[in-house]
Design a protein around this motif. Structure first.
Motif, PDB file in Angstrom:
ATOM      1  N   LEU A 327       0.826  -1.208   0.000  1.00  0.00           N
ATOM      2  CA  LEU A 327       0.000   0.000   0.000  1.00  0.00           C
ATOM      3  C   LEU A 327       0.860   1.259   0.000  1.00  0.00           C
ATOM      4  O   LEU A 327       0.505   2.272  -0.615  1.00  0.00           O
ATOM      5  CB  LEU A 327      -0.937   0.002   1.216  1.00  0.00           C
ATOM      6  N   LYS A 330       1.890   2.207  -3.375  1.00  0.00           N
ATOM      7  CA  LYS A 330       0.802   2.779  -4.185  1.00  0.00           C
ATOM      8  C   LYS A 330       0.372   4.163  -3.716  1.00  0.00           C
ATOM      9  O   LYS A 330       0.127   5.064  -4.523  1.00  0.00           O
ATOM     10  CB  LYS A 330      -0.423   1.852  -4.144  1.00  0.00           C
ATOM     11  N   PHE A 331       0.255   4.332  -2.388  1.00  0.00           N
ATOM     12  CA  PHE A 331      -0.358   5.552  -1.856  1.00  0.00           C
ATOM     13  C   PHE A 331       0.582   6.441  -1.038  1.00  0.00           C
ATOM     14  O   PHE A 331       0.195   7.546  -0.656  1.00  0.00           O
ATOM     15  CB  PHE A 331      -1.571   5.184  -0.984  1.00  0.00           C
ATOM     16  N   ALA A 335      -0.984   7.944   4.050  1.00  0.00           N
ATOM     17  CA  ALA A 335      -2.241   7.189   4.089  1.00  0.00           C
ATOM     18  C   ALA A 335      -2.196   6.048   5.096  1.00  0.00           C
ATOM     19  O   ALA A 335      -3.239   5.452   5.396  1.00  0.00           O
ATOM     20  CB  ALA A 335      -2.547   6.638   2.692  1.00  0.00           C
ATOM     21  N   ASN A 472       4.487  12.959   1.628  1.00  0.00           N
ATOM     22  CA  ASN A 472       4.196  11.844   0.725  1.00  0.00           C
ATOM     23  C   ASN A 472       5.252  11.657  -0.352  1.00  0.00           C
ATOM     24  O   ASN A 472       5.426  10.589  -0.893  1.00  0.00           O
ATOM     25  CB  ASN A 472       2.848  12.073   0.031  1.00  0.00           C
TER      26      ASN A 472
END
Length: 478
Positions: A327, A330-331, A335, A472
């Motif tokens: 995850l 991907k994010f 997150a 991020n």
């Protein structure tokens, strides 16, 4: 640009799957051994006629030697090939396991454990560094998540396996069962491990090694004595270690070829990641000790049963780590990390409110599982995001820094929160008429655990606020 393309093309030629399997099996053996003796300490006290203070050195000494070995690993990774370092560290661990299994006295057993710890301390940073190099940046989360499955699952199942073996067999079998897996990892490593690091052969600075050993080793020794009656055993090592660490950092900043480069801390996301990781490891390692103490002391469960109740959380943590890594790829980290800290803080808040001598086992298992799911959501993204901020030449230093801080955080958190729990127990017993009764001893433990979990909740909420500042964006390889 052309050089980067060639480098990435070279990376794709690595035989990633068999290399990763070899690394993970070796890591599993080492991390399992860290907690495997937890349920055997009482048996060893009887067998060797030693006190609880003495037998604890089988765990404290292991952590102490790892804290000394890991900082030196950055130097070793740049001096020896990946293959040489892997095979040597596994052989050292294997030798320590053999010595421990054949021990005829406590000193011999302790020597075996310390030799095991040297192998582990050298191996773990080498594993992380190798995984960073052989996996492209967009797949590192998944790779480190799979490895963290081992890092957290193995210590979590250690007490349960230990309790089962002690119940049925001799304590020596705790080492006998590790031997075949260690041999398999050695053979796989001999066949599949490739040389992936670029050797710079930095000069060996003996003063840096001495300051590192005194600094990191002394700090872990000092904090492991928190709660002891002799305050000098706490203050003196910590003061000396802080002076040594300050001298160590200053020396590294002024060296052309530092043993442990401090430049990674210039990256704000790396520094913030280290802080968040320290909090997570402090809470997690402390809970791994405090919760079984509550289950045995307040609820009256057998050691094996208490270890068994901790197992579902350990398995869930192991399962969530690679998922969290995927995850993350991907994010990104935001997150996962903030929700992870929110879940952890809520779990400990609820647990602190419900903890009592009448609390149901399903509630304990559920809340423990939620807290370890949170650890899985936090650990892999923090580690991956922090190391992704660094250029490849700083990978050995970044992994050594993070792994050293994990050991220090684990030792410090365990010692600190156990001392907090003990102080609240004493406070409760001072206010009752018959403090030696079984009832009040159990209630004092409940009071101590309640307040400790409440303080841990406050620390987690602070970490939750800090996690909101995680960025991020990952930097491309430099």
């Amino acid at each position: 640009m052309e050089e980067t393309s060639e480098k990435l093309s070279y990376q794709r030629n690595y035989n990633v799957v068999p290399i990763s399997i070899s690394l993970i099996i070796a890591g599993f053996c080492c991390m399992l051994s860290e907690t495997l003796l937890n349920m055997a300490l009482k048996n060893l006290m009887v067998q060797f006629s030693i006190s609880a203070t003495t037998v604890q050195w089988l765990s404290t000494g292991y952590m102490l030697i790892m804290g000394i070995s890991i900082p030196v690993s950055a130097l070793l990774i740049q001096t020896f090939t990946t293959r040489q370092l892997f095979l040597t560290s596994v052989i050292i661990f294997l030798l320590g396991t053999i010595i421990s299994s054949l021990s005829l006295s406590f000193p011999m057993l302790l020597v075996g454990r310390l030799v095991q710890a040297i192998g582990t301390g050298i191996l773990i940073p080498n594993i992380v560094n190798t995984l960073l190099i052989i996996n492209p940046i967009e797949k590192r989360g998944k790779a480190l998540g799979t490895f963290n499955l081992v890092m957290f699952c193995a210590p979590a199942i250690g007490p349960t396996v230990s309790g089962l073996i002690i119940q049925s067999l001799n304590w020596r079998w705790l080492f006998f069962i590790i031997l075949p897996f260690s041999v398999v990892s050695l053979l796989l490593g001999y066949k599949y491990i490739q040389n992936v690091t670029e050797l710079t052969k930095p000069s060996i600075d003996l003063l840096s090694i001495v300051l590192s050993t005194i600094g990191f080793g002394g700090f872990i020794y000092g904090v492991s004595n928190i709660g002891a009656s002799n305050s000098a055993l706490i203050a003196a090592p910590i003061i000396i270690s802080c002076i040594a660490l300050a001298a160590f950092v200053i020396r590294q900043l002024h060296m052309d070829e530092p043993m442990l480069d401090m430049h990674p801390f210039k990256e704000s996301m790396f520094s913030l990641g280290c802080i968040l990781m320290i909090v997570m490891h402090m809470i997690n390692f402390a809970t791994m000790l405090i919760l079984p103490m509550f289950l045995e002391g307040a609820l009256g469960l057998a050691a094996f049963t208490a270890g068994l109740l901790m197992l579902p959380g350990g398995f869930l943590n192991g399962l969530i780590s690679p998922i969290a890594g995927h995850l993350y790829d991907k994010f990104g980290p935001k997150a996962l990390i903030a929700p992870g800290y929110a879940l952890s803080a809520i779990s400990f808040l609820v647990l602190s409110r419900l903890v009592s001598t009448s609390i149901s086992i399903p509630i304990i298992i559920t809340l423990h599982c939620l807290s370890l799911i949170a650890v899985g959501l936090i650990n892999t993204p923090i580690q991956t995001n922090s190391l992704n901020q660094l250029s490849p030449k700083y990978y050995p230093h970044g992994t050594a820094i993070m792994n050293t801080l994990q050991q220090i955080a684990g030792a410090f958190g365990t010692a600190l929160f156990v001392a907090v729990m003990t102080s609240y127990q004493k406070k409760y017993l001072l206010g009752v008429s018959n403090p030696s009764s079984v009832k009040h001893q159990s209630l004092s433990l409940v009071f101590g655990v309640h307040n400790t979990f409440l303080i841990e909740t406050g620390v987690l909420f602070v970490a939750l606020i800090l996690s909101l500042f995680i960025c991020n964006k990952n930097k491309a390889e430099k």
